[in-house]
Design an enzyme around this catalytic site. Structure first.
Site, PDB file in Angstrom:
ATOM      1  N   GLY A 191       2.692  -2.505  -8.373  1.00  9.99           N
ATOM      2  CA  GLY A 191       4.127  -2.584  -8.178  1.00  9.99           C
ATOM      3  C   GLY A 191       4.531  -2.935  -6.760  1.00  9.99           C
ATOM      4  O   GLY A 191       5.596  -3.501  -6.528  1.00  9.99           O
ATOM      5  N   LYS A 208      -2.910  -8.434   1.793  1.00  7.47           N
ATOM      6  CA  LYS A 208      -1.948  -7.703   0.972  1.00  7.47           C
ATOM      7  C   LYS A 208      -0.555  -8.277   1.218  1.00  7.47           C
ATOM      8  O   LYS A 208      -0.006  -8.170   2.316  1.00  7.47           O
ATOM      9  CB  LYS A 208      -1.960  -6.219   1.298  1.00  7.47           C
ATOM     10  CG  LYS A 208      -1.045  -5.385   0.393  1.00  7.47           C
ATOM     11  CD  LYS A 208      -0.861  -3.956   0.905  1.00  7.47           C
ATOM     12  CE  LYS A 208      -2.065  -3.104   0.676  1.00  7.47           C
ATOM     13  NZ  LYS A 208      -1.814  -1.689   1.040  1.00  7.47           N
ATOM     14  N   ASP A 224      -3.642  10.090  -1.042  1.00  2.00           N
ATOM     15  CA  ASP A 224      -3.712   9.409  -2.337  1.00  2.00           C
ATOM     16  C   ASP A 224      -5.160   9.072  -2.689  1.00  2.00           C
ATOM     17  O   ASP A 224      -5.480   7.940  -3.045  1.00  2.00           O
ATOM     18  CB  ASP A 224      -2.851   8.142  -2.326  1.00  2.00           C
ATOM     19  CG  ASP A 224      -2.507   7.658  -3.742  1.00  2.00           C
ATOM     20  OD1 ASP A 224      -2.672   8.440  -4.696  1.00  2.00           O
ATOM     21  OD2 ASP A 224      -2.081   6.503  -3.876  1.00  2.00           O
TER      22      ASP A 224
END
Length: 337
Positions: free
Chosen positions: A25, A43, A139
């Site tokens: 996303g 990225k 994370d």
């Protein structure tokens, strides 16, 4: 290192779809070859929002201070786009998640899984205690562990990471992470400490042993962690372990399961440190070399060795009661606040 947009466009053939490595996303990752012939991963964010810019700044600030063989290296960035682009070393072999959850009965060997767990533990122990300013990743999950051609682990995605102030044991933040891996106490309180990384690492250990996807359990009556802990307490781990692991692990699986259960204890203060986990995992690989190091580490930090459970110290009733709160968290996490 600042890299121009023109250079990145040439490196990716104008961000050709054929160069895509993956994405989600937040953005797309492309493979590129720079003019100096370095192969890199780029990225490229999908949308212009302040959160993306904040995460970019955060990741640059953190990765520029880290030098560890098991952490992905930041090669440079491009500042000419509305949301800057990050350029990393190219890690060629996908993610741990990709390798673990392939179709078919066989996946990574148990030896490779254990080594990858140790390499990840080493990188987290470094982040928590050896970096200039301690860092919480926030994370940790199998899809954020990249693997190179020789299956060496590289921890990636530091956009959500946070520094630990030197004068504090943690900080209060808006809850962020991935359901299934998220520390329940952090979810409830917003209080982030390095023990939240340790919980997530424990979940990943369970994933390595079972080949079960933590988030796929969210829709079931019990979460993966609660189910694993209950079976561990009952002495019935064979019901959930990956059959390949049962065949290959010998007598090491009992110790790894013990470490995982210690990492996912509900109360953060009862979990071991990442350094203790690293030593204990290495002890499974080379028992004689690490026994004294583990004992010394525990004693130096005033930690009761019972913080890493043994089978004799199990209590089905106690573990089940402890995880009733986690089950409540699993249910409530379907409706994030």
């Amino acid at each position: 290192m600042i890299i121009t947009l023109e250079e990145l466009e040439k490196a990716t053939n104008n961000f050709d779809k054929a160069r895509e490595l993956g994405g989600g996303g937040h953005g797309t990752v492309y493979k590129g070859i720079l003019s100096d012939l370095h192969v890199v991963a780029i990225k490229k964010p999908k949308m212009v929002v302040q959160k993306e810019i904040d995460e970019f700044i955060n990741e640059v600030a953190i990765l520029s201070q880290i030098n560890h063989r098991n952490v992905v290296k930041l090669y440079g960035c491009c500042l000419e786009t509305e949301v800057p682009m990050l350029v990393y070393e190219f890690i060629s072999n996908g993610t741990l998640y990709d390798h673990l959850h392939i179709e078919g009965p066989r996946s990574l060997s148990w030896d490779d899984r254990l080594r990858i767990a140790i390499e990840t533990a080493k990188s987290l122990a470094y982040l928590h205690s050896m970096a200039l300013i301690p860092i919480i990743h926030r994370d940790i999950k199998s899809s954020n562990i990249l693997l190179d051609d020789t299956l060496i682990a590289k921890v990636a995605d530091f956009g959500a990471s946070r520094y630990i102030p030197l004068d504090k044991s943690g900080l209060t933040t808006m809850v962020q992470g991935t359901l299934g891996y998220l520390d329940p106490m952090y979810f409830y309180t917003g209080r982030l400490t390095e023990k939240s990384d340790i919980y997530s690492f424990g979940v990943m250990l369970i994933e390595l042993m079972t080949r079960k996807k933590p988030f796929s359990y969210m829709a079931s009556e019990d979460g993966l962690v609660a189910h694993f802990v209950t079976l561990f307490a009952e002495g019935n781990l064979s019901q959930i372990l990956d059959p390949q692991v049962l065949n290959e692990s010998g007598n090491t699986i009992e110790e790894i399961a013990t470490i995982a259960v210690a990492c996912v204890k509900l109360r953060g203060e009862e979990r071991p440190t990442m350094r203790q986990v690293e030593l204990r995992l290495e002890g499974v690989q080379s028992p004689d070399e690490h026994v004294m190091a583990v004992v010394g580490e525990f004693e130096a930090n005033g930690i009761d060795r019972s913080s890493l459970l043994t089978r004799d110290e199990r209590s089905t009733e106690g573990l089940t009661r402890q995880y009733s709160m986690e089950e409540e968290c699993i249910l409530s996490s379907r409706y994030p606040r």
